[in-house]
Write an enzyme that holds these catalytic residues in place. Structure first.
Site, PDB file in Angstrom:
ATOM      1  N   LYS A  28       0.730  -1.434  -0.309  1.00  0.00           N
ATOM      2  CA  LYS A  28      -0.305  -0.138   0.309  1.00  0.00           C
ATOM      3  C   LYS A  28       0.943   1.277   0.050  1.00  0.00           C
ATOM      4  O   LYS A  28       2.116   1.759   0.530  1.00  0.00           O
ATOM      5  CB  LYS A  28      -0.997   0.428   1.564  1.00  0.00           C
ATOM      6  CG  LYS A  28      -1.880   1.186   2.114  1.00  0.00           C
ATOM      7  CD  LYS A  28      -2.963   1.497   1.068  1.00  0.00           C
ATOM      8  CE  LYS A  28      -3.559   3.175   0.498  1.00  0.00           C
ATOM      9  NZ  LYS A  28      -3.824   3.240  -0.140  1.00  0.00           N
ATOM     10  N   CYS A 113      -2.153  10.306  -6.403  1.00  0.00           N
ATOM     11  CA  CYS A 113      -3.174  10.170  -5.484  1.00  0.00           C
ATOM     12  C   CYS A 113      -4.233  10.770  -5.612  1.00  0.00           C
ATOM     13  O   CYS A 113      -3.566  12.424  -5.340  1.00  0.00           O
ATOM     14  CB  CYS A 113      -3.376   9.963  -4.280  1.00  0.00           C
ATOM     15  SG  CYS A 113      -4.207   9.659  -2.900  1.00  0.00           S
TER      16      CYS A 113
HETATM   17  C1  SIN Z   1      -6.386   5.727  -1.879  1.00  0.00           C
HETATM   18  O1  SIN Z   1      -5.810   5.996  -0.749  1.00  0.00           O
HETATM   19  O2  SIN Z   1      -7.109   7.456  -1.425  1.00  0.00           O
HETATM   20  C2  SIN Z   1      -5.627   5.599  -3.087  1.00  0.00           C
HETATM   21  C3  SIN Z   1      -4.449   5.499  -3.481  1.00  0.00           C
HETATM   22  C4  SIN Z   1      -4.503   6.209  -4.547  1.00  0.00           C
HETATM   23  O3  SIN Z   1      -5.136   6.872  -5.489  1.00  0.00           O
HETATM   24  O4  SIN Z   1      -3.078   6.234  -5.504  1.00  0.00           O
END
Ligand code: SIN
Length: 292
Positions: A28, A113
């Site tokens: 993640k 993001c």
């Molecule tokens: C998120 O955690 O908001 C998604 C990650 C991303 O879109 O890079």
């Protein structure tokens, strides 16, 4: 492989991915400190995909660095480490520690993001992207690629490719979700953050993802690989990403729907398509889209 964000935040999720049929995995996207992320509901499955505004919930850089170093100690260096600092300084701090560690895998720097209120997507700011890459490649020498947002204007593809071609970028991942969409059920937004605005993934985005893979395949140096991401639900979708020029694919929405069983299904569906066309290796059709 999974796309960063899909079932790769906790030890259990990472364990499940490493024991699945996936070719590899990515962690993640992390920030230096752990984050709770945005308020829920923040991820909703839709008929043709998903909408999310997770807000980078993660267990913090130290957790993921420990995880990838443990993998290194067990001989697994084919692993992707996703970094998404909220500032350039944060990215430099994390990458300096990765550089000075025993990590031998690949970093995916997330420049795209769309879900952090008040933080623009770096990949849409060409000058800033150039500055970020310039500062990072000044000291970082291990394999690193970038996760890009979707582009929609041919001039923007050219501008981004010109920047990327100046640096020892190893790969680009195309695409992150299509940011700041709004999905309504009856009279209500379906997710809570940002008044219901979130990133769209899944079948809705496949044509945009394919176009991004294709354009970057044509415009980038040949030693920069493309990882296709967007709308992969079947072996045919994998085939099409590779046909456009991808060397690998990532899966998010359909992995969330189907769990890690998806990897072996996709591999056997892809193998079926390849054998029906008498293709023996990905190189037999990679990038060979017929343009009329
Ligand atoms: C998120 O955690 O908001 C998604 C990650 C991303 O879109 O890079």
């Amino acid at each position: 492989m999974n796309a960063s964000g899909a079932k790769c935040m906790t030890s259990e999720e990472l364990y499940n991915l490493s024991n699945s049929g996936a070719g590899t995995l990515i962690t993640k996207s992390c920030t230096i400190s752990p984050r709770e992320g945005n308020p829920s509901p923040r991820y909703v499955d839709l008929k043709l995909g998903s909408i999310n505004s997770m807000g980078l919930p993660n267990l913090g850089f130290d957790f993921y660095l420990d995880y990838v170093l443990e993998q290194h100690e067990s001989g697994n260096d084919d692993i992707f480490f996703s970094i998404a600092g909220l500032t350039l300084e944060e990215n430099i701090e994390m990458l300096t520690r990765v550089q000075n560690s025993d990590f031998r895998g690949i970093v995916e720097l997330n420049l795209s993001c769309p879900n952090i209120p008040g933080k623009p997507q770096t990949g849409y700011d060409f000058e800033r992207t150039n500055e970020v890459l310039n500062k990072i490649f000044y000291f970082y020498t291990k394999p690193l690629g970038v996760k890009l947002p979707p582009y929609f204007d041919l001039v923007h593809f050219e501008m981004m490719a010109e920047i990327l071609n100046q640096y020892p970028v190893q790969f680009v991942t195309c695409i992150n979700s299509i940011g700041n969409a709004l999905y309504i059920d009856d009279e209500s937004a379906v997710i809570k953050p940002k008044g219901g605005f979130g990133g769209i993934g899944g079948a809705y985005v496949k044509p945009t993802a394919l176009a991004n893979v294709r354009m970057f395949y044509k415009l980038l140096r040949k030693d920069i690989s493309i990882i296709g991401c967007g709308g992969v639900e079947t072996g045919k979708d994998v085939f099409e990403h590779i046909l456009c020029g991808a060397s690998m694919v990532q899966i998010a929405t359909q992995l969330m729907k189907e769990d890690t069983r998806i990897f072996s299904r996709l591999i056997s569906e892809l193998e079926e398509i390849m054998s029906s066309k008498n293709y023996k290796a990905l190189e037999d059709f990679k990038g060979k889209l017929i343009e009329l």
